[in-house]
Design an enzyme around this catalytic site. Structure first.
Site, PDB file in Angstrom:
ATOM      1  N   CYS A 147       0.859  -1.182   0.000  1.00 19.82           N
ATOM      2  CA  CYS A 147       0.000   0.000   0.000  1.00 19.82           C
ATOM      3  C   CYS A 147       0.894   1.230   0.000  1.00 19.82           C
ATOM      4  O   CYS A 147       1.966   1.232   0.618  1.00 19.82           O
ATOM      5  CB  CYS A 147      -0.892  -0.014   1.244  1.00 19.82           C
ATOM      6  SG  CYS A 147      -1.698   1.559   1.614  1.00 19.82           S
ATOM      7  N   SER A 186      -5.669  10.940   1.003  1.00 21.08           N
ATOM      8  CA  SER A 186      -5.700   9.643   1.671  1.00 21.08           C
ATOM      9  C   SER A 186      -6.267   9.673   3.086  1.00 21.08           C
ATOM     10  O   SER A 186      -5.933  10.556   3.885  1.00 21.08           O
ATOM     11  CB  SER A 186      -4.286   9.064   1.730  1.00 21.08           C
ATOM     12  OG  SER A 186      -4.290   7.829   2.396  1.00 21.08           O
ATOM     13  N   SER A 196      -5.284   7.575   5.066  1.00 25.24           N
ATOM     14  CA  SER A 196      -4.120   7.162   5.855  1.00 25.24           C
ATOM     15  C   SER A 196      -3.446   8.362   6.505  1.00 25.24           C
ATOM     16  O   SER A 196      -2.647   8.203   7.426  1.00 25.24           O
ATOM     17  CB  SER A 196      -3.107   6.422   4.968  1.00 25.24           C
ATOM     18  OG  SER A 196      -3.624   5.203   4.502  1.00 25.24           O
TER      19      SER A 196
END
EC number: 4.1.3.1
Length: 576
Positions: free
Chosen positions: A213, A439, A441
């Protein structure tokens, strides 16, 4: 005397059809759509790879629509904003508000692989996983488009005027990961994407063997030339199929720490080498191998690696030359002149190979420099890489010859990085489109932005050229949030939790799943039944007795405590 050969008319016709098709492809390539594309193959190569049966693909119409959408945003300094869709429910809700759809490999890996075996985003799922999800969503888009048309054509003109039209056919851009292997694997993957409905595909420059990822550690890049081969394979397959599928090239060069090989000169300036002469002949990989032969493992091997790296003096060749010039026994003016000359020629834009760098360094008096990029190689043979925006820009320039959109994966929502990358790319390829991963993330609350700056982030970088922006996993996170909070409340309050949190909210916001039978197309298939049976059917799903009629009636609801005065409510018909 040898007899003259008479070419059969069938052969002449075959050649004529071939040459006519070659001319068609050449005309197609000369259109505005491909004015920036540089192909290392010819139209004859493409036609030779085609069969005789011409096929049209619905995804090609969506690809053309995607291109128009993105070019319009690029021209206006705006962006198509979207996120990763999980299922048909999400894709139909998104259609009301967004103009593109994203299909994430991460989401597929974790929720919907071909084998139904979930896992993290390591691209180790079957390569038809994401194409299958694309088809799932594309079929849903087409179905809801048909369903809406039937419903609207059953209305009066006045009713249609008052009923918003939803364009369910929003172009899908899908995650092609690293292309899933060698050239033929990438070709077959792209063929699947076209057949399954993708309007665009992105392919990244990580190694397919060690793919991670974009927000994990341990990322290994492939050489610039290898990723160009992937992009060429994708473009060639699209050309063979006659589609204008939008090709997105992603680079992970900002955060990558390793690279598979040093074969491409464009990568040389970012590869790290050891500068400690005492390590000559003592490569890291050999020391680790020796440790393993005597039974060391885990922490012991990590300690060997940490100590070696700590003493190696790792730096790029350019950094090593700068240090060497600074150590020279010269006056400051002479040092500064040599430093200036080196830094001018060694700018990242010039992409000096290591061989060219050594020749230039020698001219500047750096003749005995110890710098070795083989000594720090990992056990797997990877070279150490100094990731940076500059490395991403160099790759973006190369990829822009084949791809339509360039995407730099980042570790945080850094406006300075966005600006540096956009300006770098546009210095050589000013018309190429850019993409940005908004993102999940990132810890956006830890980014230092105010709420207003978060509101302004998308339009601000859109003005830099990032005309396609997306939250990869918003569908996943939205799904988790809604279900987790509802399940918790439902366990405590039972049906009131459902009514308050979902049914009333659907009604308030006009969400068409309130009337879920209608949303699923029961009326649409009743039309089939009635059409087949002469206009009437005693088994129509939406006939007398369907409970969904309750949502079209008035009723009296008791007060919140169950004892007070009732409140008369009329429920409006749900939207299509």
């Amino acid at each position: 005397m040898a007899a003259s050969f008479s070419v059969p008319s069938m052969i002449m016709e075959e050649e004529g059809r071939f040459e006519a098709e070659v001319a068609e492809v050449q005309t197609w390539w000369s259109s505005e759509r491909f004015k920036l594309t540089r192909r290392p193959y010819t139209a004859r190569d493409v036609v030779a790879l085609r069969g005789h049966l011409k096929q049209g693909y619905a995804s090609n119409e969506m690809a053309k629509k995607l291109w128009r959408t993105l070019k319009s945003h690029q021209a206006n300094g705006t962006a198509s904003r979207t996120f990763g869709a999980l299922d048909p429910v999400q894709v139909t809700m998104m259609a009301k508000h967004l103009d593109t759809i994203y299909v994430s490999g991460w989401q597929c890996s974790s929720t919907h692989t071909s084998t139904n075996e979930p896992g993290p985003d390591l691209a180790d799922y079957p390569y038809d996983t994401v194409p299958n999800k694309v088809e799932h969503l594309f079929f849903a888009q087409q179905y809801h488009d048909r369903k809406q048309r039937e419903a609207r054509m059953s209305m009066s003109r006045e009713e249609r005027t008052k009923t918003p039209f939803v364009d369910y056919l929003k172009p899908i851009i899908a995650d092609g990961d690293t292309g899933f292997g060698g050239t033929t694997a990438t070709v077959k993957l792209c063929k699947l994407f076209v057949e399954r409905g993708a309007a665009g595909v992105h392919i990244e420059d990580q190694s397919s063997v060690t793919k991670k990822c974009g927000h994990m550690a341990g990322k290994v890049l492939v050489a610039v030339s290898e990723h160009i081969n992937r992009l060429v394979a994708a473009r060639l397959q699209f050309d063979v199929m006659g589609t204008e599928t939008v090709l997105v090239a992603r680079t992970d060069a900002v955060a990558a720490t390793l690279i598979q090989s040093n074969i491409d000169a464009r990568d040389h300036q970012f590869i790290l080498g050891a500068t400690n002469p005492s390590l000559r002949g003592k490569s890291l990989s050999s020391l680790l191998a020796e440790g393993m032969t005597v039974g060391k493992n885990g922490p012991a091997l990590q300690s060997i690696e940490d100590q070696w790296l700590g003493s190696a003096g790792l730096m790029t060749f350019s950094e090593a030359v700068v240090q060497a010039i600074k150590r020279m026994n010269l006056n400051e003016n002479e040092k500064n002149q040599r430093l200036s000359e080196w830094l001018t020629h060694a700018r990242y834009e010039n992409c000096l190979s290591n061989e060219q760098g050594r020749v230039l360094a020698a001219k500047l008096g750096v003749t005995d420099l110890f710098w070795d990029w083989d000594l720090p190689r990992t056990r797997e043979g990877f070279y150490r890489f100094q990731g940076s925006v500059a490395a991403a820009v160099v790759r973006g320039w190369a990829f822009a010859q084949i791809a339509d959109i360039i995407w730099m994966e980042t570790a945080s929502p850094d406006l300075n990085e966005c600006t540096q990358f956009a300006e770098g790319i546009k210095s050589k390829t000013p018309e190429v489109m850019l993409a940005y991963n908004l993102s999940p993330s990132f810890n956006w609350d830890a980014s230092g932005m105010t709420d207003q700056q978060m509101v302004e982030f998308i339009p601000r970088i859109a003005r830099l050229g990032y005309c396609w922006q997306f939250i990869t996993l918003a569908g996943f996170h939205a799904d988790a949030l809604v279900v987790d909070t509802f399940a918790k409340d439902y366990a405590r309050r039972g049906m009131l939790a459902y009514v308050e949190r979902i049914q009333r909210e659907e009604r308030t916001h006009g969400v068409d799943t309130l009337a879920h039978q209608k949303w699923s197309g029961a009326n649409y298939y009743d039309r089939y039944l009635k059409t087949v049976q002469g206009g009437i059917s005693s088994t129509a799903a939406m006939g007398k007795g369907v409970t969904e009629e309750q949502f079209k009636e008035s009723w009296t609801r008791p007060g919140a405590d169950g004892m007070g005065e009732g409140t008369s409510l009329v429920v409006a018909k749900s939207r299509m």
